[in-house]
Every structure is written in C-alpha cells, then in structure tokens.
Design a protein around this motif. Structure first.
Motif, PDB file in Angstrom:
ATOM      1  N   THR A 390       0.618  -1.577   0.211  1.00 38.25           N
ATOM      2  CA  THR A 390      -0.156  -0.200  -0.103  1.00 38.25           C
ATOM      3  C   THR A 390       0.875   1.508   0.251  1.00 38.25           C
ATOM      4  OG1 THR A 390      -0.440   0.061   2.269  1.00 38.25           O
ATOM      5  CG2 THR A 390      -1.888  -1.874   0.715  1.00 38.25           C
ATOM      6  N   ALA A 391       1.993   1.023  -1.016  1.00 38.48           N
ATOM      7  CA  ALA A 391       2.206   2.517  -1.023  1.00 38.48           C
ATOM      8  C   ALA A 391       2.058   3.251  -2.239  1.00 38.48           C
ATOM      9  CB  ALA A 391       4.426   1.604  -1.190  1.00 38.48           C
ATOM     10  N   GLN A 392       2.750   4.293  -2.131  1.00 39.34           N
ATOM     11  CA  GLN A 392       2.776   5.288  -2.916  1.00 39.34           C
ATOM     12  C   GLN A 392       3.644   6.097  -4.015  1.00 39.34           C
ATOM     13  OE1 GLN A 392      -1.850   7.350  -2.011  1.00 39.34           O
ATOM     14  NE2 GLN A 392      -0.529   8.162  -0.277  1.00 39.34           N
ATOM     15  N   VAL A 393       4.218   6.170  -4.842  1.00 38.76           N
ATOM     16  CA  VAL A 393       4.987   7.130  -5.799  1.00 38.76           C
ATOM     17  C   VAL A 393       4.864   8.730  -6.445  1.00 38.76           C
ATOM     18  CG1 VAL A 393       6.858   5.241  -5.468  1.00 38.76           C
ATOM     19  CG2 VAL A 393       5.355   6.058  -7.294  1.00 38.76           C
ATOM     20  N   ASP A 394       3.396   8.586  -7.430  1.00 42.19           N
ATOM     21  CA  ASP A 394       2.663   9.316  -7.175  1.00 42.19           C
ATOM     22  C   ASP A 394       1.390   9.885  -6.989  1.00 42.19           C
ATOM     23  OD1 ASP A 394       1.134  10.695  -8.962  1.00 42.19           O
ATOM     24  OD2 ASP A 394       1.171   9.619 -10.755  1.00 42.19           O
ATOM     25  N   PHE A 395       1.480  11.331  -6.452  1.00 45.66           N
ATOM     26  CA  PHE A 395      -0.027  11.376  -5.041  1.00 45.66           C
ATOM     27  C   PHE A 395      -0.532  12.444  -6.019  1.00 45.66           C
ATOM     28  CE2 PHE A 395       4.123  10.227  -3.008  1.00 45.66           C
ATOM     29  CZ  PHE A 395       3.302   9.680  -1.469  1.00 45.66           C
ATOM     30  N   SER A 396      -0.513  12.122  -7.544  1.00 42.67           N
ATOM     31  CA  SER A 396      -2.501  12.629  -7.749  1.00 42.67           C
ATOM     32  C   SER A 396      -3.088  12.506  -7.467  1.00 42.67           C
ATOM     33  CB  SER A 396      -1.825  12.744  -9.285  1.00 42.67           C
ATOM     34  OG  SER A 396      -2.028  11.671  -9.729  1.00 42.67           O
ATOM     35  N   GLU A 397      -3.802  11.106  -6.964  1.00 42.85           N
ATOM     36  CA  GLU A 397      -4.980  10.538  -6.893  1.00 42.85           C
ATOM     37  C   GLU A 397      -4.655  10.020  -5.189  1.00 42.85           C
ATOM     38  OE1 GLU A 397      -6.481   8.773  -9.562  1.00 42.85           O
ATOM     39  OE2 GLU A 397      -5.769   9.315 -10.962  1.00 42.85           O
ATOM     40  N   ALA A 398      -4.132  10.650  -4.215  1.00 39.53           N
ATOM     41  CA  ALA A 398      -3.637  10.116  -2.961  1.00 39.53           C
ATOM     42  C   ALA A 398      -5.086   9.971  -1.913  1.00 39.53           C
ATOM     43  CB  ALA A 398      -2.407  11.122  -2.433  1.00 39.53           C
ATOM     44  N   GLY A 399      -6.146  10.492  -2.158  1.00 37.60           N
ATOM     45  CA  GLY A 399      -7.187  10.345  -1.425  1.00 37.60           C
ATOM     46  C   GLY A 399      -7.062  11.291  -0.563  1.00 37.60           C
ATOM     47  N   GLU A 400      -8.203  11.274   0.392  1.00 32.95           N
ATOM     48  CA  GLU A 400      -8.380  11.537   1.198  1.00 32.95           C
ATOM     49  C   GLU A 400      -7.962  12.741   2.374  1.00 32.95           C
ATOM     50  OE1 GLU A 400     -11.353   8.893   4.102  1.00 32.95           O
ATOM     51  OE2 GLU A 400     -12.911   9.549   2.643  1.00 32.95           O
ATOM     52  N   LEU A 401      -6.375  12.023   2.120  1.00 33.61           N
ATOM     53  CA  LEU A 401      -4.805  12.896   2.849  1.00 33.61           C
ATOM     54  C   LEU A 401      -5.392  14.043   2.097  1.00 33.61           C
ATOM     55  CD1 LEU A 401      -2.621   9.555   3.944  1.00 33.61           C
ATOM     56  CD2 LEU A 401      -4.230  10.882   5.634  1.00 33.61           C
ATOM     57  N   LEU A 402      -5.196  13.928   0.967  1.00 33.02           N
ATOM     58  CA  LEU A 402      -5.390  15.272  -0.062  1.00 33.02           C
ATOM     59  C   LEU A 402      -5.645  16.676   1.061  1.00 33.02           C
ATOM     60  CD1 LEU A 402      -4.610  14.552  -3.284  1.00 33.02           C
ATOM     61  CD2 LEU A 402      -2.787  15.199  -2.583  1.00 33.02           C
ATOM     62  N   HIS A 403      -6.997  16.118   1.417  1.00 35.35           N
ATOM     63  CA  HIS A 403      -7.662  17.386   2.265  1.00 35.35           C
ATOM     64  C   HIS A 403      -7.246  18.530   3.585  1.00 35.35           C
ATOM     65  CE1 HIS A 403     -11.275  16.151   0.237  1.00 35.35           C
ATOM     66  NE2 HIS A 403     -11.405  15.102   0.928  1.00 35.35           N
ATOM     67  N   PHE A 404      -6.196  16.830   3.834  1.00 34.00           N
ATOM     68  CA  PHE A 404      -4.919  18.378   4.651  1.00 34.00           C
ATOM     69  C   PHE A 404      -3.958  18.699   4.116  1.00 34.00           C
ATOM     70  CE2 PHE A 404      -7.349  14.896   7.050  1.00 34.00           C
ATOM     71  CZ  PHE A 404      -8.035  15.687   7.746  1.00 34.00           C
ATOM     72  N   ILE A 405      -3.880  18.321   2.915  1.00 37.89           N
ATOM     73  CA  ILE A 405      -2.453  19.028   2.601  1.00 37.89           C
ATOM     74  C   ILE A 405      -2.398  20.463   1.489  1.00 37.89           C
ATOM     75  CG2 ILE A 405      -0.618  18.187   0.622  1.00 37.89           C
ATOM     76  CD1 ILE A 405      -1.014  16.588   3.106  1.00 37.89           C
ATOM     77  N   ASP A 406      -3.615  21.332   1.281  1.00 37.44           N
ATOM     78  CA  ASP A 406      -3.044  22.994   1.032  1.00 37.44           C
ATOM     79  C   ASP A 406      -2.246  23.680   2.041  1.00 37.44           C
ATOM     80  OD1 ASP A 406      -4.483  24.001   3.093  1.00 37.44           O
ATOM     81  OD2 ASP A 406      -6.333  24.011   1.803  1.00 37.44           O
TER      82      ASP A 406
END
Length: 629
Positions: A390-406
């Motif tokens: 369950t690892a990511q390298v491309d974060f363009s579709e990183a899910g709900e955690l993107l709500h915390f990243i502005d």
C-alpha cells in the motif's frame, strides 16, 4: 488571580464540554428526591435509589472540581501537552467556508421537513398506513439501528431530521460548480466530519440508549464515562481499547529475535529461524515510521513476520525511533541513508550480495527513492527484489489525505510542532478523522456516554500506540510529495547528493494495493507500475490499508485479484481482466519470492542471531525503540 471554573470553561472547548456535562447531570439528578413520597409502599427501594443517584451525582461533581484544580487548566488558560483545543484550529478554515443554502433550497428543506414531521408525529397504527404501529422510516443508518430510535416518535423524528439535513447539505456542497474541484472535495469532507460530530447519537440528552443506561445504572454509567473522559483528556488521546491488556514482548511482537544493529534513527531486528534451511537471499522489512512496526507482528496467528520466518526466510525488521528533540534536523535523506545502511549491514552480516526488501506505506515511498538513489549510483544490484505494501509514489490521486495538504492546512500542522517534532497524537487524530464514525464517535458514545468497559483488541492497541514525527521532514514530505508531487518528476528531488529518477529503477517488483484503502487508494498505488521498469506483479487485495495487508492464510478471509496479462494500461483494465482468488495473497507473494532465487542454505551461523560467542547482540526483540514514547 486564578480563574473560576466558569471562566476556564469559557476559554477552553474541552473544559466547556466537561462543565456542561456536569451541569446536565446535576439538573437530571435534582428532581430525584421527589420519587420517594411518604406512605409509598416502595419507599425503601426508592430511598435506596435516591441514595445511589446522590452518590453518583456527588462523584461527578467531585471529579470535575478536582480535574479543574489539579490537571486540566493552569492559570494561563492553557491545556496540558496534546492540547485538543489546537485540533480545532486545524479545521478553522473549513468551518469558515461551509456553504449555506439559497432561498429556493431552504424552501425545499422546509417542505420535506414538514412532510417528515407530519408522517412521524401521526399516532402510530392509525393514519400512517403501517402495520402494528411500526414507523416507516425513509432513511437508515447503522448508528440508529437500535429499536429505541424508532419506538418513540420524538427520537425517530430527531434522527431522521438529522439524516435528512446531512444528506441535503452534502448534496448542496456537491453542486458547488463554481468552486475548484479540489476545494469542493475538501469542503465535502469537512462538512461530513462536522455532520458526524453533530449526530444526536453523540449527545446524552438526545440518545435514548444512553438515557436508558443512565436510569438503569442510577447514574453509575455517567460516573464511569466521566472517569474515561478525564483520563483521555489528561493523556490527550482517545482510548479505543484496554490500555493494560497488552505488553510488548509478552503478548504483542512476540516473534523471537535479537537487535543486531542500532543507530540513533533505527534498530535492526533479526528473527530466529524456525526451519533447518532458509532461502539464501534474506528479507528486510521497512515499516512506516508513523506507526510501530509490530502491526506486522501482532500475535502468532496474525503475524506476517512469523509466517515469513516459517516459510524459510531470514527476516530482518527495521524499528524506527519515535522522534524527539534530538531528531529536529532529520530529513528524508536520513531515512534513505538508513535504508541503505540496513541493506548493507544485512548483506555484510550474512555474506550475501543482495537482499529482498519490503516497504510499507510511507516507508515504501522512501524505498522507491532509495532504489532510485542506488540506481543512480550503479548499486541497484544490492537489491534482489522490492515489495510494496500500500505504497504511493505518485500523489496526484492520494485520496482523502489530500484534504489536509493545502497551504493553510500545512501551516496549521506546522503550528503543532514543538522541540523539533510533531506529537504523534495529532497524526492519530487525523487518521481517526478519516473514519470518524468508526474510530471517534463510536468510542465517544461507548466510553464516555455509556461508560462501558474497554475491550482488549490488539489492532486498536497498536492504532493508539503513536509515534512522534520529525517536524522538518514531515513538512517537506507534505509539501514535496503530497502537495507538489515531485517524486515522479525526474530530477526534481535529490537525496544523498544525487537526483531521483524512478524510471531508472529496473528490478523485479511486487506491488500490493487494498481494494478499500482510504489512506493509499488502489488507483494511487497502481501508479507505481507507470514509473518503474523491470518485471512487475500487481495484486489487488480485499479490504483496506491494514486488513488488506495483515491477512494470514489461516484466517480464510477476504480475497485478492491477479491479472496475468502483461499489457495492462490502467487499474480499470486490470480489474476487467483480473481473476479473483479466495483468501490471503501471502502464498502468492512467497511463491513469487522463491521464483526470484530459490537457492537455500543451512539456518546456522549468523542466520541464528546471537548463537555464537562472537555474535554479540544488543538486546532481545522487540527492542527499546518500539517502546519509546
């Protein structure tokens, strides 16, 4: 001059909540002396009940006063470490942007509300057309599955109105076409989180189950609930399970092994072999440093570590140190260097040219960068294979955690830093918020409102066993990976003095994703296949971020999907042609590992840590670092 409790409550959300609960309990208990009247045949029983109520009321009041005086609030008005008041600041920007309905929408709300109220408040069994007086409710939700939410029209009306309003508000956010899609998703998430918090199930006065428990226990449940609440406020974290039920090395993380190497950043554990022969190529597991490693070694039945050892692997585990002030300058380069150091140490220790590696979650992201660094240096042959959980390298579709990243949220997170690290309790609260009903409000009701005893659940114990994070690196991680997605842009990031280009990673790779993963969505994990070279095997496992990984074969749970077609361009294509297999994907993985190099050697010498006089060990597994707080 010291503040009064009322002044304290006015300046502190948790204090206000506590005082409100104490006052509510006092008002509820006040009429009880009238229950026993002169001449009643049941006067002795009523007097006994009164005494019990009075005792519990006094206990509640005493606990509240003692808490205010000795623990919760200082003269400065600040809470203790792990101040939950700071959590509100993280979401302040969301609350300021929540939408309001236009007049036409409000009219539709009022019309539907009136219809709902009229239907539910009709006398049961007369004009509502139902059989036997049962209420026909238009909306269902498992929070309100207990019959008591339907037996009384007032509670049926309450929760049905709540569900209707939640549905309408979320639909309104969905229709905000003038808002940037990413911002709309953020608002939708925030609105859902607030709606979950405002559920009538979460308040004693509006939850019939809680009210019944209070009456049945003569207020004892309120006392226990208050004890649980005060204890959690003191430690700054919601408790999910019995805190005294588990001890590391006794009934958690029990696979036998030794710490064979140690640095200021990690300990390296080698597990004792359980077979006479083992595969020549050893395995190193890199768990995420945002969690304790023993998610992969919960107990004998669930342990991936023990299972891998029993399959004939020489298994090593990295145990990261929970951050403290000494780690204020730690950055990504340090974690990459640590992974390379662990690889080199195992190679040298066992006299092997290469190792198998596993990277779980953020440690998998880091492993990808480590492999790119090794490739740039011409040293990729140190790694025989790489497995990603369950690892990511491309974060363009990183899910709900993107709500915390502005930028605003990143600034809010930065404000939580102290002494160069971020308290792990904040991260735990963030991840819990992603599943608020299951991991927050369910336990608020059980622990605080119902006053239930804690259960013993190893997974929830691990979930609450938080680790601190190096603040400097955590900020870079959020900005460079989640926000700016630089890892998949060749040369935009560098580590240890060399540029990172994932396209140069050319080795056998096994990629596991969880079908229902909300932390690292399968669509995001899939993107590893678009950035690496070399032969790759992608496996889609049933369940999510934890259960999708920790799924031992003996459990006979879930399933996994494989698509043997070598020419697949997307996860959707993978799904279309995939074959479903019942149970755990672990046997598929060990078969793949053996296909890389099936050579075996005797499980002797340094394959058995500490067996020789010259092989001095640091300490038994699970080591000190996993126990540090």
């Amino acid at each position: 001059m010291a503040k009064t409790s009322s002044d304290e409550a006015a300046g502190n959300p948790f204090a206000a909540m506590l005082e409100a609960q104490a006052r509510w309990a006092e008002m509820m208990f006040a009429p009880l002396p009238q229950l026993a009247k002169d001449g009643d045949a049941d006067a002795p029983a009523a007097l006994s009940d009164m005494q019990k109520w009075a005792e519990n009321a006094t206990r509640l009041q005493t606990m509240w006063l003692e808490f205010c005086q000795s623990h919760a609030i200082e003269a400065t008005g600040e809470m203790m470490a792990g101040d939950p008041a700071k959590w509100f600041a993280m979401f302040e920007t969301w609350t300021q942007q929540l939408p309001f309905a236009d007049p036409a929408e409000q009219q539709r709300w009022w019309a539907e509300s009136a219809q709902l109220w009229q239907a539910l408040m009709l006398p049961q069994g007369e004009d509502d057309g139902s059989e036997g007086g049962a209420l026909d409710l238009p909306r269902e939700d498992r929070r309100f599955a207990d019959p008591r939410w339907r037996e009384q029209p007032v509670y049926a009306l309450l929760h049905q109105t709540y569900l209707m309003l939640t549905e309408r508000v979320l639909a309104m956010v969905e229709k905000m076409d003038q808002v940037d899609p990413a911002k709309r998703e953020q608002l939708k998430f925030a609105t859902q989180a607030m709606a979950e918090a405002l559920s009538p199930a979460n308040f004693a006065a509006t939850n019939p189950i809680v009210l019944d428990r209070i009456m049945e226990s003569r207020g004892e449940s309120l006392v226990k609930g208050m004890e649980n609440l005060l204890r959690d406020i003191q430690k700054g974290q919601l408790t999910h399970t019995d805190p005294d039920a588990f001890v590391l090395g006794e009934n958690l993380a029990t696979t036998p092994g030794k710490v064979v190497h140690e640095t200021p950043l990690f300990q390296l554990i080698q597990y004792n072999p359980s077979t006479e022969k083992v595969l020549g190529v050893p395995l190193i597991i890199f768990p995420p440093w945002i969690n304790r490693f023993y998610i992969l070694d919960l107990n004998e039945k669930k342990s991936f570590v023990k299972w891998a050892v029993d399959q004939g692997l020489s298994v090593f585990m990295v145990s990261w140190k929970s951050a403290d002030a000494s780690m204020k300058d730690v950055v990504w380069d340090d974690y990459i260097a640590a992974q390379i150091e662990a690889i080199d140490h195992v190679r040298k220790r066992l006299r092997q040219s290469a190792v198998h590696t596993i990277g779980y979650c953020v440690a998998g992201t880091t492993l990808a960068a480590t492999l790119a660094v090794l490739a740039e240096k011409g040293e990729l042959d140190k790694v025989k294979s790489a497995t990603f959980f369950t690892a990511q390298v491309d974060f363009s579709e990183a899910g709900e955690l993107l709500h915390f990243i502005d930028d605003q949220q990143i600034a809010a997170i930065k404000s939580l830093e102290r002494d160069g690290f971020i308290d792990g309790r904040y991260m735990a609260a963030t991840f819990n918020l992603l599943r608020g009903n299951d991991l927050i409000w369910n336990y608020v009701v059980r622990n605080y409102l119902l006053g239930e005893d804690y259960t013993a659940f190893d997974l929830l114990h691990w979930n609450g066993d938080v680790t601190n994070l190096p603040a400097r690196w955590h900020q870079q991680y959020l900005q460079q990976l989640y926000r700016d997605n630089l890892l998949v842009k060749p040369g935009r990031l560098e580590a240890l003095g060399v540029p990172i280009d994932l396209g140069k990673v050319d080795l056998p790779t096994y990629i596991q994703a969880g079908k229902d993963d909300h932390i690292a969505p399968a669509t995001s994990v899939w993107k590893i296949t678009e950035n690496f070279g070399g032969p790759m095997r992608f496996v889609l496992a049933g369940s999510g971020h934890i259960a999708g990984v920790v799924n031992p074969p003996a459990a006979n749970k879930y399933q996994y999907w494989i698509n043997e077609d070598e020419d697949i361009g997307s996860l959707a294509e993978f799904r279309e042609g995939a074959t479903e297999h019942p149970g755990s994907w672990w046997p598929d993985w060990i078969e793949w590992i053996r296909s890389q190099d099936a050579k075996e050697v005797a499980a002797s010498g340094k394959r058995k840590p500490g067996s020789g006089k010259t092989d001095k060990m640091i300490e038994p597994a699970p080591g000190r670092y996993v126990k540090s707080r």
